[in-house]
Design a protein around this motif. Structure first.
Motif, PDB file in Angstrom:
ATOM      1  N   GLY A 101       0.828  -1.203   0.000  1.00 38.91           N
ATOM      2  CA  GLY A 101       0.000   0.000   0.000  1.00 38.91           C
ATOM      3  C   GLY A 101       0.860   1.249   0.000  1.00 38.91           C
ATOM      4  N   PHE A 102       0.334   2.315   0.591  1.00 37.80           N
ATOM      5  CA  PHE A 102       1.046   3.590   0.644  1.00 37.80           C
ATOM      6  C   PHE A 102       0.866   4.235   2.013  1.00 37.80           C
ATOM      7  CE2 PHE A 102       0.856   2.920  -3.842  1.00 37.80           C
ATOM      8  CZ  PHE A 102       2.013   3.523  -4.341  1.00 37.80           C
ATOM      9  N   VAL A 103       1.935   4.861   2.496  1.00 36.82           N
ATOM     10  CA  VAL A 103       1.897   5.641   3.735  1.00 36.82           C
ATOM     11  C   VAL A 103       2.162   7.093   3.374  1.00 36.82           C
ATOM     12  CG1 VAL A 103       3.125   6.154   5.882  1.00 36.82           C
ATOM     13  CG2 VAL A 103       2.524   3.799   5.314  1.00 36.82           C
ATOM     14  N   ARG A 104       1.298   7.959   3.871  1.00 36.22           N
ATOM     15  CA  ARG A 104       1.426   9.395   3.578  1.00 36.22           C
ATOM     16  C   ARG A 104       1.758  10.146   4.858  1.00 36.22           C
ATOM     17  NH1 ARG A 104      -2.808  11.135  -0.406  1.00 36.22           N
ATOM     18  NH2 ARG A 104      -1.203  10.252  -1.770  1.00 36.22           N
ATOM     19  N   CYS A 105       2.684  11.079   4.751  1.00 35.84           N
ATOM     20  CA  CYS A 105       3.111  11.891   5.890  1.00 35.84           C
ATOM     21  C   CYS A 105       2.819  13.363   5.597  1.00 35.84           C
ATOM     22  CB  CYS A 105       4.609  11.698   6.148  1.00 35.84           C
ATOM     23  SG  CYS A 105       5.237  12.638   7.556  1.00 35.84           S
ATOM     24  N   LYS A 106       2.028  13.968   6.469  1.00 44.30           N
ATOM     25  CA  LYS A 106       1.681  15.381   6.327  1.00 44.30           C
ATOM     26  C   LYS A 106       2.435  16.185   7.374  1.00 44.30           C
ATOM     27  CE  LYS A 106      -2.286  18.543   6.603  1.00 44.30           C
ATOM     28  NZ  LYS A 106      -3.754  18.612   6.812  1.00 44.30           N
ATOM     29  N   VAL A 107       3.124  17.228   6.952  1.00 41.48           N
ATOM     30  CA  VAL A 107       3.931  18.070   7.839  1.00 41.48           C
ATOM     31  C   VAL A 107       3.385  19.491   7.810  1.00 41.48           C
ATOM     32  CG1 VAL A 107       6.221  19.041   8.253  1.00 41.48           C
ATOM     33  CG2 VAL A 107       5.989  16.656   7.555  1.00 41.48           C
ATOM     34  N   SER A 108       3.266  20.096   8.994  1.00 41.68           N
ATOM     35  CA  SER A 108       2.779  21.478   9.113  1.00 41.68           C
ATOM     36  C   SER A 108       3.785  22.316   9.894  1.00 41.68           C
ATOM     37  CB  SER A 108       1.418  21.517   9.822  1.00 41.68           C
ATOM     38  OG  SER A 108       0.462  20.740   9.141  1.00 41.68           O
ATOM     39  N   TYR A 109       3.891  23.576   9.515  1.00 43.77           N
ATOM     40  CA  TYR A 109       4.774  24.525  10.200  1.00 43.77           C
ATOM     41  C   TYR A 109       4.067  25.874  10.224  1.00 43.77           C
ATOM     42  CZ  TYR A 109       8.686  27.800  10.866  1.00 43.77           C
ATOM     43  OH  TYR A 109       9.503  28.803  11.311  1.00 43.77           O
ATOM     44  N   GLU A 117       1.938  23.741   4.918  1.00 36.69           N
ATOM     45  CA  GLU A 117       1.961  22.284   5.004  1.00 36.69           C
ATOM     46  C   GLU A 117       2.345  21.657   3.667  1.00 36.69           C
ATOM     47  OE1 GLU A 117      -2.667  20.994   4.260  1.00 36.69           O
ATOM     48  OE2 GLU A 117      -2.129  21.665   6.286  1.00 36.69           O
ATOM     49  N   ASN A 118       2.769  20.421   3.743  1.00 31.78           N
ATOM     50  CA  ASN A 118       3.080  19.646   2.544  1.00 31.78           C
ATOM     51  C   ASN A 118       3.039  18.177   2.932  1.00 31.78           C
ATOM     52  OD1 ASN A 118       3.667  19.097  -0.084  1.00 31.78           O
ATOM     53  ND2 ASN A 118       5.780  19.824  -0.039  1.00 31.78           N
ATOM     54  N   THR A 119       2.998  17.310   1.929  1.00 29.36           N
ATOM     55  CA  THR A 119       2.944  15.880   2.188  1.00 29.36           C
ATOM     56  C   THR A 119       3.985  15.137   1.375  1.00 29.36           C
ATOM     57  OG1 THR A 119       1.284  15.516   0.457  1.00 29.36           O
ATOM     58  CG2 THR A 119       0.455  15.910   2.679  1.00 29.36           C
ATOM     59  N   GLY A 120       4.356  13.972   1.871  1.00 22.79           N
ATOM     60  CA  GLY A 120       5.184  13.027   1.144  1.00 22.79           C
ATOM     61  C   GLY A 120       4.554  11.654   1.276  1.00 22.79           C
ATOM     62  N   THR A 121       4.782  10.789   0.300  1.00 22.97           N
ATOM     63  CA  THR A 121       4.123   9.475   0.301  1.00 22.97           C
ATOM     64  C   THR A 121       5.126   8.394  -0.079  1.00 22.97           C
ATOM     65  OG1 THR A 121       2.087  10.572  -0.413  1.00 22.97           O
ATOM     66  CG2 THR A 121       2.142   8.170  -0.522  1.00 22.97           C
ATOM     67  N   ALA A 122       5.117   7.323   0.690  1.00 23.78           N
ATOM     68  CA  ALA A 122       5.996   6.181   0.433  1.00 23.78           C
ATOM     69  C   ALA A 122       5.176   4.993  -0.028  1.00 23.78           C
ATOM     70  CB  ALA A 122       6.776   5.820   1.700  1.00 23.78           C
ATOM     71  N   GLY A 123       5.695   4.251  -0.978  1.00 23.22           N
ATOM     72  CA  GLY A 123       5.041   3.040  -1.451  1.00 23.22           C
ATOM     73  C   GLY A 123       5.591   1.817  -0.731  1.00 23.22           C
ATOM     74  N   ILE A 124       4.703   0.874  -0.436  1.00 23.97           N
ATOM     75  CA  ILE A 124       5.109  -0.387   0.182  1.00 23.97           C
ATOM     76  C   ILE A 124       4.725  -1.506  -0.766  1.00 23.97           C
ATOM     77  CG2 ILE A 124       4.797  -1.968   2.127  1.00 23.97           C
ATOM     78  CD1 ILE A 124       4.152   1.768   2.473  1.00 23.97           C
ATOM     79  N   GLU A 125       5.723  -2.020  -1.486  1.00 20.12           N
ATOM     80  CA  GLU A 125       5.521  -3.078  -2.477  1.00 20.12           C
ATOM     81  C   GLU A 125       4.278  -2.804  -3.344  1.00 20.12           C
ATOM     82  OE1 GLU A 125       5.663  -7.019  -0.796  1.00 20.12           O
ATOM     83  OE2 GLU A 125       7.368  -6.535   0.484  1.00 20.12           O
TER      84      GLU A 125
END
Length: 427
Positions: A101-109, A117-125
């Motif tokens: 699946g995918f994990v998304r990380c949202k960062v705020s400052y 804010e912005n986001t990054g997303t990692a794929g898992i297989e």
């Protein structure tokens, strides 16, 4: 020059250049978030980490206090907290996933009361993601019957030249032709020089809007269609906004409880009818034809190629309408997120979705295709897009632009155009 004449001269210069000097804006603070691994892809059970950096005036912001929330995309976060970035950079641990699946990380400052804010997303297989939707036993029989129904309707095409859009190379027309209900409208671009040419069908993203001519400088026929049965050449009209906010608001949910009446029935068949129209053109070479689009258009390109074997090539950017039932299985589903809210989770609606889910069309694509999207897409989540991509049995290429959201880079568009034009033999 007298002061009065000088003043008038400068005033005229200001008015004349006003259209070329409009102000632009950009964010004061830029947050960069990306998976720590270079390719953005992890294995199941592997610790997922994100790199984060906060910039102001192109410099890292020391002691930047951020908040973060991470978890499976479109779901409630499983990891959250605060972090102070001593030198303006740091790492965020986002846990592990036991399934693809995918994990998304949202960062705020926040600075001076303004939040960024912005986001990054990692794929898992991601290439192991499987669909949640079901393939009805009569799926192909259902659509074969609808195609026969369409074939019995006369095309009755109309072509109206648009002189102001035409060029020295190509004529541009506003066209229409009959569909299973109403008509399909589009913009046709056709080379002036007599001869036989390949063709490209461009299918639309979501919404209601006018359309423009395409590839008017090349030796190719292009047809860009709308799907709503209204003219697409009213460039200065408020009609489209009125329809989008009124009669066609939420059109993607119309009659979802009935597979015979769901809105996308006329849309999918309208794409086939557009191919019929192209084949009716004397200047078409009769063989070389491709289809392409993004978002809803990315979905329609897959659907058209699956239903109509006259199509030879397809390009699909971030396809919508993919694995719609994902939310019923605890993960992201495709746009338009039909089953994200409990009030839509009715058996009849779910059953109808199986006949319109792009995943089930993707299973029968038998031509070469180029597919392209990004991991940060929160309109067409990558989990849903991979569910469709992974079941395509034919020759396929996936061009990833990992940090892209629901948009594409100019280079990404150029790549798709070049791929398609080369396949069609257009220079």
């Amino acid at each position: 020059m007298t002061p009065k004449k000088l003043f008038l001269f400068l005033l005229l210069c200001l008015v004349a250049t006003a259209g070329f000097s409009q102000s632009q804006t950009g964010p004061l603070i830029r947050i960069m978030v990306s998976p720590a691994k270079a390719d953005g892809i992890y294995t199941t059970g592997e610790e997922i980490q994100f790199d984060v950096a906060v910039y102001k005036f192109g410099k890292l912001v020391p002691q930047a206090a951020i908040t973060f929330a991470a978890g499976p995309e479109m779901m409630e976060p499983t990891h959250s907290g605060t972090l102070t970035l001593k030198e303006g950079t740091g790492k965020i641990k986002a846990g592990k996933m036991s399934v693809p699946g995918f994990v998304r990380c949202k960062v705020s400052y926040t600075e001076n009361g303004v939040s960024y804010e912005n986001t990054g997303t990692a794929g898992i297989e991601p290439e192991q993601i499987q669909p949640t939707t079901k393939l009805p036993e009569d799926f192909r029989a259902f659509w074969d019957a609808k195609k026969r129904e369409l074939a019995d309707i006369p095309l009755e095409p109309t072509l109206t030249l648009i002189p102001e859009k035409s060029t020295h190379h190509s004529d541009v027309y506003h066209v229409s032709f009959k569909n299973v209900s109403g008509r399909i409208y589009g913009i046709l671009t056709k080379p002036k020089k007599p001869g036989k040419y390949p063709a490209l069908l461009v299918v639309p993203g979501a919404g209601v809007r006018p359309y423009q001519e395409l590839h008017a400088d090349k030796d190719i026929i292009t047809l860009q269609i709308g799907i709503h049965g209204v003219p697409v050449n009213l460039y200065q009209s408020s009609l489209y906004q009125d329809l989008a906010q009124g009669a066609l608001a939420n059109y993607n949910t119309f009659n979802l409880e009935d597979r015979e009446r769901y809105y996308y029935k006329r849309v999918y068949l309208g794409c086939i009818r557009a191919v019929d129209f192209i084949f009716s053109l004397e200047s078409f070479d009769g063989t070389q034809i491709g289809v392409m689009g993004g978002s809803q258009g990315g979905a329609l390109s897959i659907v058209t190629a699956s239903l109509d074997h006259r199509i030879k090539y397809l390009v699909s950017y971030y396809p919508a309408l993919s694995d719609l039932t994902g939310y019923l299985h605890g993960r992201a589903g495709g746009w338009p997120h039909l089953f994200r809210n409990a009030y839509t989770n009715q058996t009849a609606k779910i059953e109808t979705s199986y006949y319109y889910d792009v995943v089930n069309f993707a299973r029968f694509v038998d031509i070469p295709g180029l597919y392209s999207f990004g991991f940060n897409d929160n309109v067409c989540p990558p989990t849903s897009m991979y569910a469709a991509y992974n079941v395509i049995p034919s020759e396929k290429s996936l061009s990833l632009y990992q940090d892209a959201a629901h948009w594409r880079y100019a280079e990404q568009s150029q790549e798709g155009d070049q791929w398609m034009l080369e396949k069609l033999g257009v220079r």
